[in-house]
Design a protein around this motif. Structure first.
Motif, PDB file in Angstrom:
ATOM      1  N   ALA A 116      -6.381   5.074   5.299  1.00  0.00           N
ATOM      2  CA  ALA A 116      -7.697   4.993   4.671  1.00  0.00           C
ATOM      3  C   ALA A 116      -7.725   3.902   3.602  1.00  0.00           C
ATOM      4  N   LYS A 117      -6.660   3.807   2.801  1.00  0.00           N
ATOM      5  CA  LYS A 117      -6.607   2.762   1.772  1.00  0.00           C
ATOM      6  C   LYS A 117      -6.605   1.368   2.398  1.00  0.00           C
ATOM      7  N   ALA A 118      -5.882   1.215   3.499  1.00  0.00           N
ATOM      8  CA  ALA A 118      -5.836  -0.087   4.165  1.00  0.00           C
ATOM      9  C   ALA A 118      -7.215  -0.527   4.637  1.00  0.00           C
ATOM     10  N   GLN A 134       8.484   1.735  10.937  1.00  0.00           N
ATOM     11  CA  GLN A 134       7.354   2.023  11.828  1.00  0.00           C
ATOM     12  C   GLN A 134       6.026   1.755  11.123  1.00  0.00           C
ATOM     13  N   ASP A 135       4.979   1.636  11.914  1.00  0.00           N
ATOM     14  CA  ASP A 135       3.640   1.376  11.382  1.00  0.00           C
ATOM     15  C   ASP A 135       3.043   2.687  10.862  1.00  0.00           C
ATOM     16  N   PRO A 136       2.748   2.805   9.570  1.00  0.00           N
ATOM     17  CA  PRO A 136       2.224   4.060   9.034  1.00  0.00           C
ATOM     18  C   PRO A 136       0.785   4.328   9.450  1.00  0.00           C
ATOM     19  N   ARG A 137       0.062   3.291   9.839  1.00  0.00           N
ATOM     20  CA  ARG A 137      -1.348   3.482  10.183  1.00  0.00           C
ATOM     21  C   ARG A 137      -1.520   4.294  11.460  1.00  0.00           C
ATOM     22  N   GLY A 173     -13.374   7.894  -3.248  1.00  0.00           N
ATOM     23  CA  GLY A 173     -12.569   6.694  -3.427  1.00  0.00           C
ATOM     24  C   GLY A 173     -11.658   6.464  -2.237  1.00  0.00           C
ATOM     25  N   PRO A 174     -10.998   5.309  -2.161  1.00  0.00           N
ATOM     26  CA  PRO A 174     -10.093   5.030  -1.042  1.00  0.00           C
ATOM     27  C   PRO A 174      -9.003   6.082  -0.916  1.00  0.00           C
ATOM     28  N   GLY A 175      -8.681   6.462   0.309  1.00  0.00           N
ATOM     29  CA  GLY A 175      -7.676   7.494   0.541  1.00  0.00           C
ATOM     30  C   GLY A 175      -8.129   8.823   0.001  1.00  0.00           C
ATOM     31  N   ILE A 203       0.860  -1.188   0.000  1.00  0.00           N
ATOM     32  CA  ILE A 203       0.000   0.000   0.000  1.00  0.00           C
ATOM     33  C   ILE A 203       0.898   1.240   0.000  1.00  0.00           C
ATOM     34  N   THR A 204       0.637   2.130  -0.924  1.00  0.00           N
ATOM     35  CA  THR A 204       1.430   3.347  -1.067  1.00  0.00           C
ATOM     36  C   THR A 204       0.567   4.559  -0.758  1.00  0.00           C
TER      37      THR A 204
END
Length: 405
Positions: A98-100, A58-61, A370-372, A29-30
């Protein structure tokens, strides 16, 4: 999920650069963020290199945690270029989260409270007067050209515009403190220029009619005394707002209290702590928030704080379509939005740079769903338009007033 790479792109958008940051993850996921700075793009990009050790692995979420990691890492250089770089990365992390989840950023922040947001045609005439060949638009050489432009804006469905102090003429320009036209920092308004501003706004008003909203942006180009004179001479034209940037809230309040013309400010401020002195004094009527320079989460906090003070906000958005999607997402989750900025006259390949473009109808932009952010950057197009600093499009001369007709 872990951050694996951070990459930047400085895109040459005609007369100014657009800066983007891409954050990659080990799950494929980018995320994308925009943090364009028209004057210091390489400084912003250099900050990405400095911030990367705080983020890789690190965790981007957990974008709020990552934001504070970056804030602690730059606490001895608050604001400015560091803040813009942090904002770009934070926006990319929000995009990833958001995409995740398979949802839009607006859904991530509680869901949209509006389906569309009113937009105004920004830099109306300002871009055309300097770059008609690049834009493929008619030149701005006479007051009749200003009239024609105003009518075009109405015909294309917009209900509001913003202009600068446009100086029509062959090889015309607009009056800008960036050019040193008023001395190093003199920033005064001579009588001929005051008359010129009055004619400019009067010409636009006659072209668009009494109910259309007109904004005039003075930026940092004039001292408070000059701003007061300009605001007072424009009172008969019922401006939507006069946009003024001042780092002294008392000076801005002085301007506001001197006139019936409504005042807008804030595009250069960072985070809630910068806004509080202005909010407490009610130093302006409308406050701008720059998402690419603050980040999405901090911008939402600023907007919510403005609501506490019973103030409206308006995103500052002098950038690419990516920024427009980010800014519209902010408008979707705030209850106190006045209007949103967007540039219509721009480089001819602007639509190719993003995988989706804003949908604008009857002067309103649809909130992305849309996503993200609802779009990514087309890297092939970005690389095809590298930034060249010699492209900076500021004129060094202003024709004498007698040349305007």
């Amino acid at each position: 999920m872990k951050i694996t790479n951070i990459e930047s792109f400085i895109v040459g958008a005609g007369w100014r650069p657009w800066t983007f940051v891409k954050v990659e993850t080990d799950e494929g996921i980018t995320g994308w963020g925009e943090c364009s700075d028209g004057r210091s793009p390489h400084g912003v990009v250099g900050m990405f290199t400095d911030l990367a050790p705080l983020l890789i692995g690190q965790d981007p979420r957990a974008f709020e945690a990552r934001f504070w990691d970056m804030m602690r890492g730059t606490r001895q250089s608050p604001g400015g270029i560091a803040a813009k770089a942090i904002a770009g990365i934070e926006c990319a992390l929000v995009d990833i989260k958001a995409k995740a989840l398979g949802i839009s950023v607006a859904e991530l922040f509680g869901g949209p409270i509006r389906d569309s947001v009113r937009v105004y045609w920004s830099h109306c005439g300002s871009s055309r007067v300097r770059h008609p060949e690049l834009l493929g638009t008619p030149p701005i050489e006479t007051w009749n050209d200003i009239t024609a432009l105003g009518k075009e804006v109405v015909e294309r469905g917009f209900t509001a515009l913003k202009t600068n102090v446009v100086m029509p003429g062959k090889g015309g320009t607009w009056y800008s403190g960036f050019d040193g036209l008023m001395g190093p920092n003199d920033e005064y308004v001579p009588n001929w220029l005051l008359r010129h501003i009055e004619t400019l706004i009067g010409t636009f008003r006659d072209a668009v009619g009494p109910d259309f909203d007109i904004n005039l942006d003075l930026n940092f180009h004039f001292k408070p005394e000059a701003c007061m004179r300009i605001a007072q001479v424009l009172e008969p034209f019922n401006l939507h707002w006069l946009e003024i940037d001042r780092y002294d809230p008392e000076a801005l309040l002085q301007i506001k209290q001197s006139t019936n013309t409504k005042i807008c400010t804030g595009e250069n401020l960072y985070y809630m702590h910068d806004y509080i002195p202005y909010f407490e004094r009610h130093a302006a009527d409308v406050f701008m928030i720059d998402v690419p320079w603050n980040g999405f989460g901090p911008s939402k906090k600023i907007g919510d704080l403005a609501e506490v003070y019973q103030l409206n906000v308006a995103p500052h958005n002098y950038y690419s379509h990516m920024s427009s999607l980010m800014s519209a997402s902010l408008c979707a989750v705030l209850s106190n939005v006045r209007i949103m900025e967007i540039d219509i006259d721009d480089v001819p390949w602007k639509d190719e740079l993003t995988t989706a473009v804003p949908e604008i109808k009857d002067g309103y932009m649809t909130i992305p769903s849309g996503p993200g952010w609802g779009a990514d950057i087309n890297e092939e197009v970005a690389r095809a338009h590298p930034w060249d600093a010699s492209q900076v499009g500021y004129s060094k001369t202003v024709p004498p007033p007698k040349s305007f007709s």
